[in-house]
Write a protein that holds these residues in place. Sequence first.
Motif, PDB file in Angstrom:
ATOM      1  N   ARG A 203      68.959  23.818  57.843  1.00 23.80           N
ATOM      2  CA  ARG A 203      69.770  23.820  58.885  1.00 23.80           C
ATOM      3  C   ARG A 203      69.574  25.694  59.142  1.00 23.80           C
ATOM      4  NH1 ARG A 203      75.627  21.198  59.702  1.00 23.80           N
ATOM      5  NH2 ARG A 203      74.644  18.818  59.254  1.00 23.80           N
ATOM      6  N   ARG A 204      69.696  26.316  58.064  1.00 18.93           N
ATOM      7  CA  ARG A 204      70.447  27.675  58.559  1.00 18.93           C
ATOM      8  C   ARG A 204      68.600  28.330  59.262  1.00 18.93           C
ATOM      9  NH1 ARG A 204      74.006  28.132  60.552  1.00 18.93           N
ATOM     10  NH2 ARG A 204      74.074  30.289  60.954  1.00 18.93           N
ATOM     11  N   VAL A 205      67.302  27.537  58.906  1.00 18.59           N
ATOM     12  CA  VAL A 205      66.326  27.976  59.639  1.00 18.59           C
ATOM     13  C   VAL A 205      66.583  27.558  60.948  1.00 18.59           C
ATOM     14  CG1 VAL A 205      63.837  27.703  59.455  1.00 18.59           C
ATOM     15  CG2 VAL A 205      65.008  28.059  57.085  1.00 18.59           C
ATOM     16  N   THR A 209      65.996  29.876  64.206  1.00 17.49           N
ATOM     17  CA  THR A 209      64.459  29.964  64.939  1.00 17.49           C
ATOM     18  C   THR A 209      65.182  29.910  66.072  1.00 17.49           C
ATOM     19  OG1 THR A 209      63.641  29.357  62.804  1.00 17.49           O
ATOM     20  CG2 THR A 209      62.538  28.669  65.127  1.00 17.49           C
ATOM     21  N   SER A 210      66.399  28.996  66.541  1.00 21.52           N
ATOM     22  CA  SER A 210      66.655  28.792  67.948  1.00 21.52           C
ATOM     23  C   SER A 210      67.543  30.498  68.371  1.00 21.52           C
ATOM     24  CB  SER A 210      67.938  27.834  67.677  1.00 21.52           C
ATOM     25  OG  SER A 210      68.894  28.599  66.982  1.00 21.52           O
ATOM     26  N   SER A 211      68.271  31.129  67.177  1.00 21.23           N
ATOM     27  CA  SER A 211      68.827  32.649  68.104  1.00 21.23           C
ATOM     28  C   SER A 211      67.285  33.264  68.091  1.00 21.23           C
ATOM     29  CB  SER A 211      69.669  33.178  66.598  1.00 21.23           C
ATOM     30  OG  SER A 211      71.228  32.015  65.881  1.00 21.23           O
ATOM     31  N   ALA A 212      66.865  33.185  67.500  1.00 20.94           N
ATOM     32  CA  ALA A 212      65.101  34.022  68.222  1.00 20.94           C
ATOM     33  C   ALA A 212      65.103  33.780  69.897  1.00 20.94           C
ATOM     34  CB  ALA A 212      64.483  33.762  67.211  1.00 20.94           C
ATOM     35  N   GLU A 213      64.744  32.354  69.776  1.00 19.39           N
ATOM     36  CA  GLU A 213      64.724  32.089  70.663  1.00 19.39           C
ATOM     37  C   GLU A 213      65.971  32.174  71.525  1.00 19.39           C
ATOM     38  OE1 GLU A 213      63.471  27.789  73.422  1.00 19.39           O
ATOM     39  OE2 GLU A 213      64.838  27.881  71.867  1.00 19.39           O
ATOM     40  N   TYR A 214      67.048  32.239  71.821  1.00 18.91           N
ATOM     41  CA  TYR A 214      67.454  32.323  72.806  1.00 18.91           C
ATOM     42  C   TYR A 214      67.843  34.044  72.791  1.00 18.91           C
ATOM     43  CZ  TYR A 214      72.757  33.654  74.858  1.00 18.91           C
ATOM     44  OH  TYR A 214      73.029  34.186  75.935  1.00 18.91           O
ATOM     45  N   ALA A 269      67.584  33.876  53.419  1.00 18.00           N
ATOM     46  CA  ALA A 269      66.196  32.570  52.676  1.00 18.00           C
ATOM     47  C   ALA A 269      66.072  32.163  54.589  1.00 18.00           C
ATOM     48  CB  ALA A 269      66.647  31.205  52.412  1.00 18.00           C
ATOM     49  N   ALA A 270      67.131  32.132  55.370  1.00 21.84           N
ATOM     50  CA  ALA A 270      67.066  31.697  57.475  1.00 21.84           C
ATOM     51  C   ALA A 270      66.070  32.527  57.167  1.00 21.84           C
ATOM     52  CB  ALA A 270      68.230  31.331  57.634  1.00 21.84           C
ATOM     53  N   ARG A 271      66.237  33.681  57.503  1.00 24.42           N
ATOM     54  CA  ARG A 271      65.298  34.811  58.534  1.00 24.42           C
ATOM     55  C   ARG A 271      64.313  34.287  57.252  1.00 24.42           C
ATOM     56  NH1 ARG A 271      67.364  40.711  58.164  1.00 24.42           N
ATOM     57  NH2 ARG A 271      69.209  40.024  58.555  1.00 24.42           N
ATOM     58  N   SER A 274      62.209  31.183  58.862  1.00 25.44           N
ATOM     59  CA  SER A 274      61.982  31.536  59.737  1.00 25.44           C
ATOM     60  C   SER A 274      60.917  31.982  60.415  1.00 25.44           C
ATOM     61  CB  SER A 274      63.193  31.408  60.927  1.00 25.44           C
ATOM     62  OG  SER A 274      63.869  32.607  60.656  1.00 25.44           O
ATOM     63  N   ARG A 275      60.118  33.122  60.214  1.00 22.21           N
ATOM     64  CA  ARG A 275      59.097  34.059  60.548  1.00 22.21           C
ATOM     65  C   ARG A 275      57.734  33.296  61.248  1.00 22.21           C
ATOM     66  NH1 ARG A 275      59.445  38.007  55.222  1.00 22.21           N
ATOM     67  NH2 ARG A 275      61.782  38.788  55.534  1.00 22.21           N
ATOM     68  N   LYS A 276      57.840  31.750  60.978  1.00 18.13           N
ATOM     69  CA  LYS A 276      56.860  31.393  60.979  1.00 18.13           C
ATOM     70  C   LYS A 276      56.558  30.940  62.894  1.00 18.13           C
ATOM     71  CE  LYS A 276      52.303  28.290  60.282  1.00 18.13           C
ATOM     72  NZ  LYS A 276      52.667  27.846  61.555  1.00 18.13           N
ATOM     73  N   ALA A 277      57.854  30.379  62.437  1.00 17.76           N
ATOM     74  CA  ALA A 277      57.881  29.550  63.752  1.00 17.76           C
ATOM     75  C   ALA A 277      58.345  30.465  64.888  1.00 17.76           C
ATOM     76  CB  ALA A 277      59.494  28.674  63.734  1.00 17.76           C
TER      77      ALA A 277
END
Length: 295
Positions: A203-205, A209-214, A269-271, A274-277
Amino acid sequence: MTSIVIPAHNEGRVIGRLLDALLADTSATGADIVVVCNGCTDDTARVAGERGDRVRVVEVPTPSKHHALRVGDEHARGFPRLYVDADVVVGAADVRALLGALDRSPELLAVAPGRDIPLAGCAWPVRAYYRVWQRLPAVREGLFGRGVIAVTEPGHARIAALPPLMADDLAASLAFGPGERRVVEEARVVVRPPRTWSDLIRRRVRAATSSAEYERFRAERQAEAPQQPPGTERTERTARTGTADLRALLWARPALLPGVVVFVVAALAARRGSRKAIRDQDFSTWLRDESSRQG
């Protein structure tokens, strides 16, 4: 007439409990309920259809929440309009409380219910994480992470203008200023958390990822906006948690130190996860935890 739009992708195990709660008091709202089954390969449509004539089931082949919401808008009949995730539980009385808040306060464009997160049965790091997460200012005040948002017709126009984003609830919350949105605590929604550490990290990943898109969307919007005269720049709303928030929480509640440590470990861990995505700009892969849908 109030409309309730429920996007549902393979939610046959849980959508029944939501619909039963909404339909428990048939005189509570008289709401028009539209369930949009998007890309389902399970029995979501059948389970929803068994709830009777007050539930209209629309099936679309595309597994996309954004598309499902827009299809739901095409079939919905009125305002205020509620968007409800299929895996939460909100009752008819809670819907009535949300509608009452909008009716009493014309300045409000969007409201959401208070959040109940049952932690029984969750691994202890999950319980520790959510004891911290629920107390963060942005989490307490924002409309995101609740699975329910009710909007007026002008509020709907605001969120309908947003592009398809993975963090749809975050973007919807931040589309409204503090005076335009409110958490209505007398209305409640049950949001079931992941039960395991691995599902929490999934969930946190997804959230990272979604926060980076936003944030990319927000940066592009700022770049396209006309240059503002010095001193008149608009402060951009954000839901990001900073170290100052965690320090303030620890100052007020030192006993939360173990939870803050768990929170930081999960964030790191989430950061990393999410790096690759983010690098590949993969903002469509939905990491879904199944443990919150058990039982």
